[in-house]
Design a protein around this motif. Structure first.
Motif, short mmCIF file in Angstrom:
data_model
loop_
_atom_site.label_atom_id
_atom_site.label_comp_id
_atom_site.label_asym_id
_atom_site.label_seq_id
_atom_site.Cartn_x
_atom_site.Cartn_y
_atom_site.Cartn_z
N MET A 1 38.50 43.82 43.95
CA MET A 1 39.57 43.95 42.97
C MET A 1 40.48 42.74 43.11
SD MET A 1 42.28 46.71 44.56
CE MET A 1 41.10 48.02 44.66
N ALA A 2 41.24 42.48 42.05
CA ALA A 2 42.20 41.38 42.08
C ALA A 2 43.34 41.70 43.03
CB ALA A 2 42.71 41.10 40.68
N GLY A 3 44.02 40.67 43.46
CA GLY A 3 45.11 40.85 44.40
C GLY A 3 46.38 41.37 43.73
N ALA A 4 47.26 41.94 44.55
CA ALA A 4 48.53 42.45 44.03
C ALA A 4 49.42 41.31 43.54
CB ALA A 4 49.24 43.26 45.11
N ASP A 5 49.33 40.15 44.19
CA ASP A 5 50.13 39.01 43.74
C ASP A 5 49.68 38.53 42.36
OD1 ASP A 5 51.51 39.15 46.07
OD2 ASP A 5 50.39 37.56 47.08
N TRP A 6 48.37 38.52 42.14
CA TRP A 6 47.88 38.12 40.81
C TRP A 6 48.36 39.11 39.75
CZ3 TRP A 6 45.10 40.76 37.19
CH2 TRP A 6 44.66 40.04 36.09
N PHE A 7 48.36 40.39 40.06
CA PHE A 7 48.77 41.38 39.07
C PHE A 7 50.26 41.25 38.73
CE2 PHE A 7 50.37 45.72 38.16
CZ PHE A 7 49.70 45.92 36.96
N SER A 8 51.10 41.05 39.74
CA SER A 8 52.53 40.88 39.46
C SER A 8 52.79 39.60 38.67
CB SER A 8 53.32 40.87 40.77
OG SER A 8 52.90 39.80 41.60
N ALA A 9 52.07 38.54 39.00
CA ALA A 9 52.23 37.29 38.24
C ALA A 9 51.69 37.44 36.82
CB ALA A 9 51.51 36.15 38.95
N PHE A 10 50.63 38.24 36.66
CA PHE A 10 50.08 38.48 35.32
C PHE A 10 51.10 39.20 34.43
CE2 PHE A 10 47.80 41.53 32.59
CZ PHE A 10 47.14 40.65 31.75
N LEU A 11 51.81 40.16 34.99
CA LEU A 11 52.84 40.86 34.22
C LEU A 11 53.99 39.93 33.87
CD1 LEU A 11 53.06 44.33 36.04
CD2 LEU A 11 51.83 43.76 33.94
N LYS A 12 54.33 38.98 34.75
CA LYS A 12 55.39 38.03 34.44
C LYS A 12 54.96 37.06 33.34
CE LYS A 12 57.49 38.08 39.05
NZ LYS A 12 57.81 37.30 40.26
N ARG A 13 53.67 36.70 33.33
CA ARG A 13 53.19 35.79 32.29
C ARG A 13 53.07 36.49 30.94
NH1 ARG A 13 49.80 34.16 36.62
NH2 ARG A 13 48.08 35.46 35.83
N HIS A 14 53.00 37.82 30.95
CA HIS A 14 52.88 38.59 29.70
C HIS A 14 54.00 39.63 29.68
CE1 HIS A 14 48.91 36.88 28.71
NE2 HIS A 14 48.73 36.89 30.03
N PRO A 15 55.18 39.24 29.25
CA PRO A 15 56.32 40.18 29.27
C PRO A 15 56.16 41.36 28.31
CG PRO A 15 56.90 38.14 28.13
CD PRO A 15 55.56 37.92 28.74
N THR A 16 55.19 41.31 27.40
CA THR A 16 54.98 42.45 26.50
C THR A 16 54.31 43.62 27.20
OG1 THR A 16 52.89 41.47 25.77
CG2 THR A 16 54.86 40.98 24.46
N GLU B 1 43.18 35.34 29.34
CA GLU B 1 44.26 36.26 29.73
C GLU B 1 44.86 36.96 28.52
OE1 GLU B 1 47.39 34.98 32.19
OE2 GLU B 1 46.21 35.06 34.04
N ASN B 2 44.97 36.25 27.41
CA ASN B 2 45.50 36.88 26.20
C ASN B 2 44.56 37.98 25.71
OD1 ASN B 2 47.75 35.22 26.19
ND2 ASN B 2 46.78 33.67 24.90
N GLU B 3 43.27 37.73 25.76
CA GLU B 3 42.31 38.77 25.38
C GLU B 3 42.38 39.96 26.34
OE1 GLU B 3 38.41 37.26 25.08
OE2 GLU B 3 38.83 35.90 23.40
N PHE B 4 42.56 39.66 27.62
CA PHE B 4 42.68 40.72 28.62
C PHE B 4 43.93 41.57 28.36
CE2 PHE B 4 43.52 42.40 32.91
CZ PHE B 4 42.25 42.86 33.24
N ALA B 5 45.04 40.92 28.02
CA ALA B 5 46.28 41.66 27.72
C ALA B 5 46.13 42.49 26.45
CB ALA B 5 47.44 40.68 27.59
N ASP B 6 45.46 41.94 25.44
CA ASP B 6 45.25 42.70 24.20
C ASP B 6 44.38 43.93 24.46
OD1 ASP B 6 46.74 40.84 22.86
OD2 ASP B 6 45.00 39.67 22.17
N TYR B 7 43.41 43.80 25.35
CA TYR B 7 42.57 44.95 25.70
C TYR B 7 43.40 46.06 26.35
CZ TYR B 7 38.96 47.70 28.04
OH TYR B 7 38.17 48.74 28.47
N LEU B 8 44.29 45.67 27.26
CA LEU B 8 45.14 46.68 27.93
C LEU B 8 46.07 47.37 26.95
CD1 LEU B 8 46.11 44.73 31.19
CD2 LEU B 8 44.27 46.39 30.88
N LYS B 9 46.58 46.62 25.97
CA LYS B 9 47.45 47.23 24.95
C LYS B 9 46.68 48.24 24.11
CE LYS B 9 50.33 43.09 24.55
NZ LYS B 9 50.73 41.99 23.64
N LYS B 10 45.49 47.89 23.69
CA LYS B 10 44.71 48.80 22.86
C LYS B 10 44.29 50.03 23.65
CE LYS B 10 40.81 49.09 19.69
NZ LYS B 10 39.69 48.37 19.04
N ALA B 11 43.94 49.85 24.92
CA ALA B 11 43.57 51.00 25.76
C ALA B 11 44.73 51.98 25.88
CB ALA B 11 43.12 50.52 27.14
#
Length: 635
Positions: free
Chosen positions: A129-144, A83-93
């Motif tokens: 595609m991933a669910g909307a609940d997973w996406f909202s929880a993913f944003l909560k786990r990564h406040p950056t 998940e950390n790698e996934f978040a870093d990818y979104l930041k760089k994009a």
């Protein structure tokens, strides 16, 4: 559960504390109950941890701790590292101006889960595609991370702001400041902005529940007036200079403008070379510069700023002109960084106030100076001006003001120059066809003639694969790829391997762009002579075309426009001839009764003699088909 609230404080002890307690029991021989009391750990929990760990595991050096503390997330799709790698990818994009929308993130998460071959809910496979609940929880786990509205940025601005262009500008700036030996008070920045008669309304307080809330504007589309502003690195400013969309300028255009303002006019309302020459006089008059008291003027590479007449005048008055790199003013120009934004905001508020104070009236271009005067003192303040010079690195001089993230916009087109001897940067071939993995940057390469995905797995991963809920369609998409991917067992599949960042192709050697400019000292003699030569060449080409076709530029480039002009001219000539014939007819006399045509009765007809072409009343004639007067009959 979308929002889980913990109801107890169990399993709050850190892993290091538990390991220390276990070592005291296993290695030092202390009792479990006494150690549990000292460390605040439940007796049964510490006993369970001690039963799972042997003394050999505690003594032997290991990279990973032997205990797993806390509750295990049974429905977790990705590990914390993934998940950390996934978040870093979104930041760089997002940093390279190719950010993903929420829907694209959910699709990418599904593709990433399929490539990793991990367990995920069956609803992911149904929707791909991933669910909307997973996406909202993913944003909560990564406040950056957060959902932001991006600002439209042209490809030219994103790619031209690179280290090479910025370094060239700061090198020129340092050279000029050392040459002139000037301070911050002699460093000026000039730029134009457009003010229209139709404002963007401010937010209002309205009734809740209504989606459409209106606010009065002057018209549907506004008329633009250009305002040129110059500011110095000490917070001073020159009175604004207005360019009105009129053929001729009148002094009453500046009614209500800030004190000391000046102006000019042209048909379009944009700054042109002739207007910039007059602005140069306006600038020198207010700055009071000379060869004994020189100053530096920073501006962009707009065609109107390359006027030879203006550059010669500024050089004679001791003004050195330095241009910014093309398409870099949004980062390097102090006015764009901290002045024009507040100015537009206060102008919109001033327009709202003007419409309230003048109900039922439409704002015109002659009201813009008054509106600018109301907003100018609030926006063009010393604090905003100094902030713009500071964040752009001009004053205080700071060539390292921009970090690596600021230059990521040119990542897509930042590729090395073409060379036939160079290999592709994405492949690292070795003699034994092996791949060396780098930290957080796995390497992908082609191998073998087949088209199947080969992933070296451990036994644990193979057992996990059998229990996964992966649709045959998702696996088929992986297996139908054009390239075979070999991944070492010591490497993890990163998000960039699943969805690589966009990258432009290699450059072409035969591309030549004569119009492309760079940061230059425009008042230096070599640069000035080069600009004069280019302008003379352009004038010669225009003159050659005019002589060749025997018409103006508009007639050559736009035949339809010239045809319309010819039709209008012909129509005008017809109208003139008709008016002349009507005026001559008013003085015509009847051949028989000598009565004038102007005194004819309503509806009275006139006939023309077929011989002498003279006119007579129809009642005075013999009513024949071909009228012949008495003079022609005698002949």
């Amino acid at each position: 559960m979308r929002t889980y609230k913990r109801t107890s404080n169990r399993c709050q002890t850190s892993q290091d504390v538990v390991l220390t307690a276990v070592k005291k029991v296993k290695l030092e021989g202390k009792s479990i109950r006494s150690v549990a009391k000292d460390f605040g750990i439940p007796f049964r929990s510490l006993a369970r941890y001690c039963s799972k760990v042997t003394e050999e595991k505690l003594i032997a050096p290991q990279d990973t701790p032997p205990l797993t503390i806390g509750y295990k997330k049974l429905r977790q799709v990705f590990t914390n590292e993934q998940e950390n790698e996934f978040a870093d990818y979104l930041k760089k994009a997002a940093d390279i101006y190719y950010g993903l929308s929420p829907k694209e993130v959910r699709k990418f998460a599904f593709e990433y889960a399929v490539r990793l071959k991990v367990r995920f809910p069956s609803s992911w496979a149904d929707c791909e595609m991933a669910g909307a609940d997973w996406f909202s929880a993913f944003l909560k786990r990564h406040p950056t991370l957060s959902i932001r509205t991006p600002e439209a940025t042209s490809l030219s601005r994103a790619t031209c702001f690179n280290r090479t262009n910025v370094k060239a500008f700061f090198d020129n700036l340092k050279d000029v400041m050392n040459r002139l030996k000037i301070g911050p008070g002699d460093v000026w920045n000039m730029d134009e902005t457009g003010i229209t008669t139709v404002q963007r309304p401010d937010r209002v307080v309205a009734r809740k529940g209504f989606k459409q809330v209106g606010k009065i504007t002057s018209a549907e589309r506004g008329t633009l007036v250009t305002v040129a502003v110059a500011v110095s690195a000490t917070g001073n400013h020159v009175p604004p200079y207005f360019v009105f969309p009129r053929v001729n300028f009148r002094e009453y255009f500046l009614k209500g403008a800030p004190i000391g303002s000046s102006g000019d006019a042209n048909a379009t309302g944009w700054m042109k070379e002739a207007n910039f020459v007059k602005f140069a006089h306006h600038f020198v008059t207010n700055v009071k510069c000379s060869k004994e008291n020189p100053c530096l003027l920073l501006l962009d590479n707009h065609d109107s700023h390359l006027s030879i007449e203006a550059l010669d005048y500024l050089k004679d008055k001791g003004v050195t002109v330095l241009s910014f790199p093309p398409h870099c003013s949004h980062k390097l120009q102090p006015l764009d960084r901290s002045v024009f934004g507040p100015l537009k905001k206060f102008v919109n508020s001033a327009c709202d106030s003007w419409l309230v104070n003048h109900p039922g009236k439409t704002m015109t271009i002659y009201d813009i100076p008054e509106v600018v005067n109301a907003a100018f003192s609030s926006a063009v303040t010393p604090r905003n001006i100094l902030s713009g010079f500071r964040v752009s690195g001009v004053s205080p001089f700071n060539p390292d003001v921009f970090n690596d993230t600021d230059y990521l916009g040119c990542y897509v087109t930042d590729r090395p120059a073409p060379d036939e001897n160079d290999v592709d940067s994405g492949e690292l071939p070795n003699s034994d066809n092996t791949v060396q993995c780098r930290p957080n940057e796995p390497v992908i390469m082609e191998a073998g003639p087949s088209n199947m995905l080969i992933v070296q797995q451990t036994e644990e991963e193979a057992d996990q694969e059998t229990s996964m809920d992966v649709t045959s369609r998702g696996l088929h998409e992986i297996a139908s790829q054009d390239k075979e991917i070999v991944v070492d067992s010591t490497c993890n599949i990163s998000p960039e391997m699943v969805r690589p960042f966009p990258k432009a192709g290699p450059r072409k050697n035969n591309r030549v762009n004569n119009r492309k400019r760079k940061s230059e000292v425009l008042t230096d003699t070599p640069i000035r002579n080069e600009l004069a030569k280019k302008k003379s060449d352009i004038d010669k080409k225009k003159g050659a075309k005019k002589n060749l076709f025997g018409s103006s530029k508009d007639t050559v480039q736009n035949p339809r426009k010239s045809k319309v002009k010819m039709l209008c001219k012909k129509k005008k000539n017809i109208c003139v001839n008709t008016a002349n014939s009507r005026a001559s007819r008013e003085d015509t006399l009847c051949l028989l009764c000598l009565g004038p045509y102007s005194k004819s009765r309503p509806g009275e007809q006139w006939v023309q003699c077929v011989g002498c072409k003279m006119w007579a009343h129809e009642d005075c004639s013999d009513n024949s088909v071909q009228f012949l007067c008495h003079n022609c009959k005698k002949c």
